[in-house]
Each structure stands twice: as C-alpha cells, then as structure tokens.
Scaffold this motif. Structure first.
Motif, PDB file in Angstrom:
ATOM      1  N   UNK A   2      27.698  10.699  18.963  1.00  0.00           N
ATOM      2  CA  UNK A   2      28.062  12.099  18.782  1.00  0.00           C
ATOM      3  C   UNK A   2      29.285  12.513  19.573  1.00  0.00           C
ATOM      4  N   UNK A   3      29.986  11.599  20.187  1.00  0.00           N
ATOM      5  CA  UNK A   3      31.104  11.964  21.057  1.00  0.00           C
ATOM      6  C   UNK A   3      32.310  12.442  20.265  1.00  0.00           C
ATOM      7  N   UNK A   9      35.708  19.290  18.943  1.00  0.00           N
ATOM      8  CA  UNK A   9      35.435  20.725  19.071  1.00  0.00           C
ATOM      9  C   UNK A   9      36.281  21.380  20.157  1.00  0.00           C
ATOM     10  N   UNK A  10      36.776  20.598  21.104  1.00  0.00           N
ATOM     11  CA  UNK A  10      37.563  21.155  22.200  1.00  0.00           C
ATOM     12  C   UNK A  10      38.984  21.423  21.721  1.00  0.00           C
ATOM     13  N   UNK A  11      39.417  22.660  21.868  1.00  0.00           N
ATOM     14  CA  UNK A  11      40.743  23.014  21.377  1.00  0.00           C
ATOM     15  C   UNK A  11      41.849  22.533  22.309  1.00  0.00           C
ATOM     16  N   UNK A  13      43.928  19.931  24.499  1.00  0.00           N
ATOM     17  CA  UNK A  13      44.227  18.493  24.514  1.00  0.00           C
ATOM     18  C   UNK A  13      43.702  17.809  25.768  1.00  0.00           C
ATOM     19  N   UNK A  14      43.908  18.434  26.930  1.00  0.00           N
ATOM     20  CA  UNK A  14      43.494  17.809  28.187  1.00  0.00           C
ATOM     21  C   UNK A  14      41.991  17.591  28.255  1.00  0.00           C
ATOM     22  N   UNK A  15      41.223  18.548  27.807  1.00  0.00           N
ATOM     23  CA  UNK A  15      39.762  18.404  27.829  1.00  0.00           C
ATOM     24  C   UNK A  15      39.318  17.368  26.806  1.00  0.00           C
ATOM     25  N   UNK A  16      39.957  17.348  25.636  1.00  0.00           N
ATOM     26  CA  UNK A  16      39.615  16.314  24.630  1.00  0.00           C
ATOM     27  C   UNK A  16      39.858  14.924  25.187  1.00  0.00           C
ATOM     28  N   UNK A  17      41.014  14.732  25.817  1.00  0.00           N
ATOM     29  CA  UNK A  17      41.347  13.406  26.346  1.00  0.00           C
ATOM     30  C   UNK A  17      40.471  13.034  27.541  1.00  0.00           C
ATOM     31  N   UNK A  57      35.520  23.649  29.060  1.00  0.00           N
ATOM     32  CA  UNK A  57      36.293  24.083  27.900  1.00  0.00           C
ATOM     33  C   UNK A  57      36.231  25.603  27.736  1.00  0.00           C
ATOM     34  N   UNK A  58      35.067  26.179  27.968  1.00  0.00           N
ATOM     35  CA  UNK A  58      34.921  27.629  27.841  1.00  0.00           C
ATOM     36  C   UNK A  58      35.763  28.334  28.902  1.00  0.00           C
ATOM     37  N   UNK A  59      35.643  27.891  30.145  1.00  0.00           N
ATOM     38  CA  UNK A  59      36.404  28.518  31.228  1.00  0.00           C
ATOM     39  C   UNK A  59      37.900  28.347  30.983  1.00  0.00           C
TER      40      UNK A  59
END
Length: 75
Positions: A2-3, A9-11, A13-17, A57-59
C-alpha cells in the motif's frame, strides 16, 4: 503493498520522496527476519511511521509555499 498509493497522496515532493526512501530502507533492514514476531513488530512500526508521515504532510500543507518544488517543474 500500500505504499505507492499512499505516497502518491502526498502533494509535496519532499514528503513523497522521504516516504519512498524510508520505505525502501525499512524493507532492506528487515528482509532477513526469520521470526513472525519480528515481522509483526516491523509491520506495526511501519504503520506508525506512515501515520507520522501523514501528520507531517498535513502540517507542511498548512505552512508550505504553494509553489512547486524545482524537482517537480518541467523545464
């Protein structure tokens, strides 16, 4: 696994990576588990890490600039 959908879902780039790198690293660290209890503990830890990434991601979305990262721009 599920990754990939969760990472998408993360908009930001830094959090996605970060999520991608952390997942790959965790699988590499835990690939030699021979005990079901160790694997279950790693799974629980992975779920906790995912929740942390979701909160980050929310913060970040609340305070981050709306401009895209240079890594996302098509030049």
């Amino acid at each position: 696994m599920a990754v990939a959908p969760t990472r998408a879902e993360f908009s930001d780039y830094n959090i996605r990576e970060y999520t991608r790198r952390r997942t790959v690293d965790a699988f590499r660290e835990n690939r030699a588990f021979g005990d079901a209890a160790d694997a279950a503990a790693a799974f629980v830890d992975g779920k906790k890490q995912l929740e942390v990434a979701k909160r980050q991601a929310v913060v970040y979305s609340l305070f981050a600039p709306k401009a895209k990262s240079i890594m996302e721009m098509k030049l």
